[in-house]
Design a protein around this motif. Structure first.
Motif, PDB file in Angstrom:
ATOM      1  N   LEU A  13     -33.859  18.892   3.773  1.00  0.00           N
ATOM      2  CA  LEU A  13     -33.009  19.121   2.606  1.00  0.00           C
ATOM      3  C   LEU A  13     -33.830  19.122   1.324  1.00  0.00           C
ATOM      4  O   LEU A  13     -34.806  18.389   1.216  1.00  0.00           O
ATOM      5  CB  LEU A  13     -31.951  18.014   2.510  1.00  0.00           C
ATOM      6  N   ASP A  14     -33.381  19.908   0.340  1.00  0.00           N
ATOM      7  CA  ASP A  14     -34.034  19.831  -0.960  1.00  0.00           C
ATOM      8  C   ASP A  14     -33.457  18.630  -1.719  1.00  0.00           C
ATOM      9  O   ASP A  14     -32.532  17.967  -1.248  1.00  0.00           O
ATOM     10  CB  ASP A  14     -33.912  21.147  -1.745  1.00  0.00           C
ATOM     11  N   ALA A  15     -33.982  18.350  -2.897  1.00  0.00           N
ATOM     12  CA  ALA A  15     -33.601  17.140  -3.640  1.00  0.00           C
ATOM     13  C   ALA A  15     -32.109  17.095  -3.938  1.00  0.00           C
ATOM     14  O   ALA A  15     -31.467  16.044  -3.770  1.00  0.00           O
ATOM     15  CB  ALA A  15     -34.410  17.058  -4.939  1.00  0.00           C
ATOM     16  N   LYS A  16     -31.526  18.196  -4.360  1.00  0.00           N
ATOM     17  CA  LYS A  16     -30.088  18.215  -4.661  1.00  0.00           C
ATOM     18  C   LYS A  16     -29.263  18.010  -3.399  1.00  0.00           C
ATOM     19  O   LYS A  16     -28.241  17.331  -3.430  1.00  0.00           O
ATOM     20  CB  LYS A  16     -29.703  19.527  -5.352  1.00  0.00           C
ATOM     21  N   GLU A  17     -29.691  18.614  -2.303  1.00  0.00           N
ATOM     22  CA  GLU A  17     -28.973  18.440  -1.040  1.00  0.00           C
ATOM     23  C   GLU A  17     -29.045  16.988  -0.567  1.00  0.00           C
ATOM     24  O   GLU A  17     -28.050  16.442  -0.068  1.00  0.00           O
ATOM     25  CB  GLU A  17     -29.552  19.372   0.030  1.00  0.00           C
ATOM     26  N   ARG A  18     -30.208  16.361  -0.712  1.00  0.00           N
ATOM     27  CA  ARG A  18     -30.345  14.944  -0.326  1.00  0.00           C
ATOM     28  C   ARG A  18     -29.392  14.081  -1.138  1.00  0.00           C
ATOM     29  O   ARG A  18     -28.699  13.218  -0.589  1.00  0.00           O
ATOM     30  CB  ARG A  18     -31.791  14.466  -0.512  1.00  0.00           C
ATOM     31  N   GLU A  19     -29.366  14.302  -2.433  1.00  0.00           N
ATOM     32  CA  GLU A  19     -28.483  13.539  -3.314  1.00  0.00           C
ATOM     33  C   GLU A  19     -27.016  13.746  -2.928  1.00  0.00           C
ATOM     34  O   GLU A  19     -26.242  12.787  -2.844  1.00  0.00           O
ATOM     35  CB  GLU A  19     -28.724  13.958  -4.766  1.00  0.00           C
ATOM     36  N   LEU A  20     -26.641  14.986  -2.669  1.00  0.00           N
ATOM     37  CA  LEU A  20     -25.268  15.298  -2.287  1.00  0.00           C
ATOM     38  C   LEU A  20     -24.918  14.668  -0.938  1.00  0.00           C
ATOM     39  O   LEU A  20     -23.848  14.076  -0.779  1.00  0.00           O
ATOM     40  CB  LEU A  20     -25.057  16.813  -2.247  1.00  0.00           C
ATOM     41  N   LEU A  21     -25.829  14.787   0.029  1.00  0.00           N
ATOM     42  CA  LEU A  21     -25.576  14.191   1.345  1.00  0.00           C
ATOM     43  C   LEU A  21     -25.346  12.702   1.226  1.00  0.00           C
ATOM     44  O   LEU A  21     -24.390  12.155   1.791  1.00  0.00           O
ATOM     45  CB  LEU A  21     -26.738  14.471   2.309  1.00  0.00           C
ATOM     46  N   MET A  22     -26.211  12.013   0.504  1.00  0.00           N
ATOM     47  CA  MET A  22     -26.071  10.571   0.350  1.00  0.00           C
ATOM     48  C   MET A  22     -24.759  10.205  -0.349  1.00  0.00           C
ATOM     49  O   MET A  22     -24.075   9.258   0.043  1.00  0.00           O
ATOM     50  CB  MET A  22     -27.273   9.981  -0.371  1.00  0.00           C
ATOM     51  N   ALA A  23     -24.390  10.978  -1.355  1.00  0.00           N
ATOM     52  CA  ALA A  23     -23.130  10.727  -2.059  1.00  0.00           C
ATOM     53  C   ALA A  23     -21.939  10.926  -1.115  1.00  0.00           C
ATOM     54  O   ALA A  23     -21.007  10.111  -1.096  1.00  0.00           O
ATOM     55  CB  ALA A  23     -23.008  11.640  -3.280  1.00  0.00           C
ATOM     56  N   LEU A  24     -21.977  11.985  -0.337  1.00  0.00           N
ATOM     57  CA  LEU A  24     -20.880  12.253   0.600  1.00  0.00           C
ATOM     58  C   LEU A  24     -20.814  11.203   1.702  1.00  0.00           C
ATOM     59  O   LEU A  24     -19.727  10.743   2.066  1.00  0.00           O
ATOM     60  CB  LEU A  24     -21.027  13.653   1.191  1.00  0.00           C
ATOM     61  N   LEU A  25     -21.965  10.818   2.248  1.00  0.00           N
ATOM     62  CA  LEU A  25     -21.962   9.776   3.289  1.00  0.00           C
ATOM     63  C   LEU A  25     -21.448   8.451   2.745  1.00  0.00           C
ATOM     64  O   LEU A  25     -20.685   7.754   3.413  1.00  0.00           O
ATOM     65  CB  LEU A  25     -23.371   9.613   3.878  1.00  0.00           C
ATOM     66  N   ASN A  26     -21.849   8.109   1.527  1.00  0.00           N
ATOM     67  CA  ASN A  26     -21.335   6.883   0.905  1.00  0.00           C
ATOM     68  C   ASN A  26     -19.837   6.952   0.693  1.00  0.00           C
ATOM     69  O   ASN A  26     -19.139   5.949   0.837  1.00  0.00           O
ATOM     70  CB  ASN A  26     -22.070   6.580  -0.407  1.00  0.00           C
ATOM     71  N   LYS A  27     -19.324   8.135   0.392  1.00  0.00           N
ATOM     72  CA  LYS A  27     -17.885   8.308   0.209  1.00  0.00           C
ATOM     73  C   LYS A  27     -17.145   8.100   1.539  1.00  0.00           C
ATOM     74  O   LYS A  27     -16.008   7.645   1.542  1.00  0.00           O
ATOM     75  CB  LYS A  27     -17.612   9.698  -0.361  1.00  0.00           C
ATOM     76  N   LEU A  28     -17.764   8.456   2.641  1.00  0.00           N
ATOM     77  CA  LEU A  28     -17.151   8.325   3.957  1.00  0.00           C
ATOM     78  C   LEU A  28     -17.182   6.899   4.519  1.00  0.00           C
ATOM     79  O   LEU A  28     -16.518   6.619   5.499  1.00  0.00           O
ATOM     80  CB  LEU A  28     -17.819   9.266   4.961  1.00  0.00           C
ATOM     81  N   ARG A  29     -17.959   6.005   3.922  1.00  0.00           N
ATOM     82  CA  ARG A  29     -18.060   4.634   4.433  1.00  0.00           C
ATOM     83  C   ARG A  29     -16.716   3.964   4.504  1.00  0.00           C
ATOM     84  O   ARG A  29     -15.870   4.010   3.750  1.00  0.00           O
ATOM     85  CB  ARG A  29     -18.948   3.788   3.530  1.00  0.00           C
TER      86      ARG A  29
END
Length: 151
Positions: free
Chosen positions: A135-151
């Motif tokens: 993933l590029d930097a923006k994708e990494r940030e988005l993935l982490m944000a989405l995964l945190n939202k799913l917790r």
């Protein structure tokens, strides 16, 4: 008759209602398997991901009850007990009475446990970096944000 057989061969079957490769749980399991493989290869010592989670959380927070450590690392009571038993047997953690509540035991890192956590932190950071490398930097940030939202 040959014509109808040919016509049937060209008809695509209907898409099934459940396609495993499109399911979030299946995809997450595949990603976890990839991450676990990277972790096992690169952690640099014989630690499981759950053992590393306990060590790194204790390094981050300091002593805490086994129950609290389980909550902080998303492990059930039986799992965290086994993890701490194994880490204690290796001389990486120890338990002591809580000075504020004599009924409770606190888990803490030994000096060897603290040193190991400090030594392995760069490896763990590199493992995360490699897991997210596609993933590029923006994708990494988005993935982490989405995964945190799913917790």
């Amino acid at each position: 008759m040959a014509r109808s057989v040919t016509a049937k061969k060209n008809v695509k079957p209907a898409k099934p209602p459940y396609v495993l490769d499109e399911q979030v749980g299946f995809i997450l399991r595949q990603v976890w398997q990839r991450h676990s493989s990277i972790f096992s290869r690169d952690i640099g010592t014989n630690l499981t991901p759950t053992q590393w989670a306990a060590l790194s959380k204790l390094a981050e927070t300091g002593p805490c009850s086994q129950n609290q450590l389980g909550r902080l690392t998303a492990m059930d009571v039986a799992t965290i007990k086994g993890v701490i038993d194994r880490l204690t047997a290796r001389g990486l953690t120890e338990t002591s009475q809580d000075p504020e509540d004599g009924r409770r035991l606190l888990v803490s890192l030994t000096r060897a446990g603290q040193q190991l956590a400090e030594k392995l932190a760069p490896n763990a950071i590199a493992i995360t970096r490699e897991t997210l490398a596609p993933l590029d930097a923006k994708e990494r940030e988005l993935l982490m944000a989405l995964l945190n939202k799913l917790r």
